[in-house]
Motif scaffolding. Structure first.
Motif, short mmCIF file in Angstrom:
data_model
loop_
_atom_site.label_atom_id
_atom_site.label_comp_id
_atom_site.label_asym_id
_atom_site.label_seq_id
_atom_site.Cartn_x
_atom_site.Cartn_y
_atom_site.Cartn_z
N LEU A 247 0.81 -1.21 0.00
CA LEU A 247 0.00 0.00 0.00
C LEU A 247 0.85 1.27 0.00
O LEU A 247 0.39 2.32 -0.45
N LEU A 248 2.08 1.19 0.50
CA LEU A 248 2.95 2.36 0.50
C LEU A 248 3.87 2.41 -0.72
O LEU A 248 4.54 3.44 -0.94
N LEU A 249 3.91 1.34 -1.49
CA LEU A 249 4.81 1.30 -2.65
C LEU A 249 4.54 2.39 -3.67
O LEU A 249 5.49 3.02 -4.17
N PRO A 250 3.26 2.67 -4.02
CA PRO A 250 3.04 3.76 -4.99
C PRO A 250 3.59 5.09 -4.52
O PRO A 250 4.15 5.87 -5.32
N ALA A 251 3.45 5.39 -3.23
CA ALA A 251 3.98 6.65 -2.71
C ALA A 251 5.50 6.68 -2.74
O ALA A 251 6.11 7.71 -3.04
N ILE A 252 6.13 5.54 -2.49
CA ILE A 252 7.59 5.47 -2.53
C ILE A 252 8.10 5.66 -3.95
O ILE A 252 9.10 6.37 -4.20
N LEU A 253 7.42 5.04 -4.91
CA LEU A 253 7.87 5.13 -6.30
C LEU A 253 7.66 6.53 -6.88
O LEU A 253 8.48 7.01 -7.68
N THR A 254 6.58 7.19 -6.50
CA THR A 254 6.27 8.52 -7.04
C THR A 254 6.82 9.66 -6.19
O THR A 254 6.87 10.80 -6.64
N GLY A 255 7.20 9.36 -4.94
CA GLY A 255 7.69 10.40 -4.05
C GLY A 255 6.60 11.35 -3.60
O GLY A 255 6.90 12.48 -3.21
N SER A 256 5.35 10.91 -3.64
CA SER A 256 4.22 11.76 -3.27
C SER A 256 3.91 11.62 -1.78
O SER A 256 3.63 10.51 -1.30
N VAL A 257 3.95 12.76 -1.07
CA VAL A 257 3.63 12.74 0.35
C VAL A 257 2.15 12.46 0.57
O VAL A 257 1.76 11.71 1.45
N GLY A 258 1.30 13.10 -0.22
CA GLY A 258 -0.14 12.90 -0.08
C GLY A 258 -0.55 11.46 -0.32
O GLY A 258 -1.38 10.90 0.41
N LEU A 259 0.06 10.83 -1.34
CA LEU A 259 -0.23 9.43 -1.62
C LEU A 259 0.26 8.54 -0.49
O LEU A 259 -0.36 7.53 -0.15
#
Length: 419
Positions: A247-259
């Motif tokens: 669930l945190l992988l998309p945020a890690i890959l995109t560097g998005s804090v909100g995600l």
């Protein structure tokens, strides 16, 4: 006859709502106002609460010939099933008669309230302390001793050098050593906690019937399931890590804090939901001698429709045990920092947390805290499991028969109490 103090595997789960011998149970009678809608008026087949002593048969009902020895508890305390195959619930077809609830052990044999679950856990700790406290004390000593030795001789020698002169290889080696030591300490805690949980589950299961357990007896009855309980604990831990990571992988890959915040909230909700849904898997695995898959399925079915109630009781129990541990550990921690750790400055920068005086005082606090809180948490989990099976599967009939209570469920049973 099964020598286990717990439950035999229920086969086709009574939670499924299927009757025995392929027949459908009669329609449930109307419940009186104020009764629990989850209490089973149909009285499905029991989960075979085993006899507390091998070869012992329950006393016959008045006017009936002695029963021959049988495998498990096949009938309901001497009461003959009705034409539909199921006896009436205790207190009559209308539901539970609170005044007729018997109490052979630490809980009454009826659906339990929050106070009765907490009181049952505390009563077991008080009445059977000779078995409960030595187990938790031994585990707490081993866990805290490993923690103290790791902090004194291992973590004190591992320093992550943040200066530019330190090579990348040195920093990686130091980080790897720290992680390895942390995993070793966690493994010791895991093994100790699992062993204590398994033995405490057996002790609490006997306390429900009013029977005491020895430490050796609890070990013999639980050791066959220890590998499965260990596998269940590791499986739940690894599953939690993988779920959070996905669930945190998309945020890690995109560097998005909100995600990342969104993924964190979703992960927290899913982990909490699954944690409660599988919270009864441990007692199901130990008491029903079930496999990992069946234990998880049993927990899932027993929690169905009662998630918020089980969550509330579990959360309150953790809140109480956390508070109790805090009022024991924190004063000793601050005392150790003041006397042996150079005060608040030494405690803040970490220079005073490796002195023997500080480590011994905090270790003593940890031992006392674990000794008190560990059986409380285990006991509430076991009693929640018993409560859910009483509500859904009429387990009280099997418990009454295993406890040797005559005529239970006929409306004429005296309400004895025991301990």
């Amino acid at each position: 006859m099964n020598d286990s103090p717990g439950w035999a595997t229920p086969g086709s789960s009574p939670s499924d709502g299927e009757g025995s011998h392929g027949t459908q149970p009669p329609a449930p009678a109307a419940q009186p106002s104020g009764s629990d809608p989850k209490w089973s008026a149909e009285q499905p087949p029991p989960g075979q609460w085993s006899s507390p002593a091998a070869g012992q048969t329950p006393p016959p009902a008045p006017g009936q010939p002695p029963a021959a020895p049988q495998q498990g508890w096949g009938s309901y305390g001497g009461q003959q099933p009705q034409s539909g195959g199921y006896p009436a619930p205790p207190g009559g077809r209308g539901g539970w008669n609170q005044a007729q609830a018997v109490k052979p052990g630490v809980i009454p044999l009826r659906p339990l309230g929050l106070g009765e679950i907490l009181d049952g856990a505390v009563a077991t700790m008080r009445k059977h302390w000779r078995s409960v406290l030595p187990i938790t004390l031994a585990v707490a000593v081993v866990v805290q001793l490993a923690s103290v030795l790791m902090q004194k001789f291992a973590f004190n020698d591992v320093v992550l050098d943040q200066s530019s002169s330190a090579s990348v290889e040195d920093q990686i080696n130091a980080l790897g050593t720290t992680v390895s030591l942390s995993l070793a300490e966690m493994f010791i805690q895991l093994v100790g906690t699992i062993a204590a949980t398994a033995m405490l589950t057996m002790i609490f299961s006997r306390a429900v019937l009013g029977h005491a357990s020895s430490i050796g007896g609890a070990w013999r009855e639980s050791r066959s399931q220890l590998p499965r309980l260990f596998a269940l604990t590791v499986l739940l831990g690894v599953g939690t890590i993988l779920l959070v990571g996905v669930l945190l992988l998309p945020a890690i890959l995109t560097g998005s804090v909100g995600l990342g915040v969104l993924g964190g909230f979703v992960a927290l909700g899913l982990v909490l939901w699954l944690w409660i849904k599988l919270s009864l898997a441990s007692p199901a695995l130990m008491l029903e001698k079930a496999t990992l898959t069946k234990a998880c399925a049993r927990s899932w079915k027993l929690v169905k429709g009662s998630w918020w109630r089980i969550f509330g009781i579990t959360f309150l129990t953790n809140l109480i045990t956390g508070f109790v541990a805090g009022i024991i550990v924190l004063p000793l921690t601050f005392l150790g920092a003041a006397l042996f750790g150079g005060g608040l400055e030494g405690f803040a920068d970490g220079t005073g947390t490796t002195s023997w005086g500080f480590l011994i005082l905090t270790g003593i606090g940890g031992i006392i805290g674990l000794t008190i809180t560990m059986p409380m948490q285990s006991g509430v989990t076991v009693l929640l499991y018993v409560d859910q099976r009483i509500r859904r599967e009429a387990l009280d009939l099997e418990l009454a028969r295993a406890a040797g209570i005559e005529n239970y469920g006929t409306g004429t049973t005296a309400p004895p109490t025991g301990g």
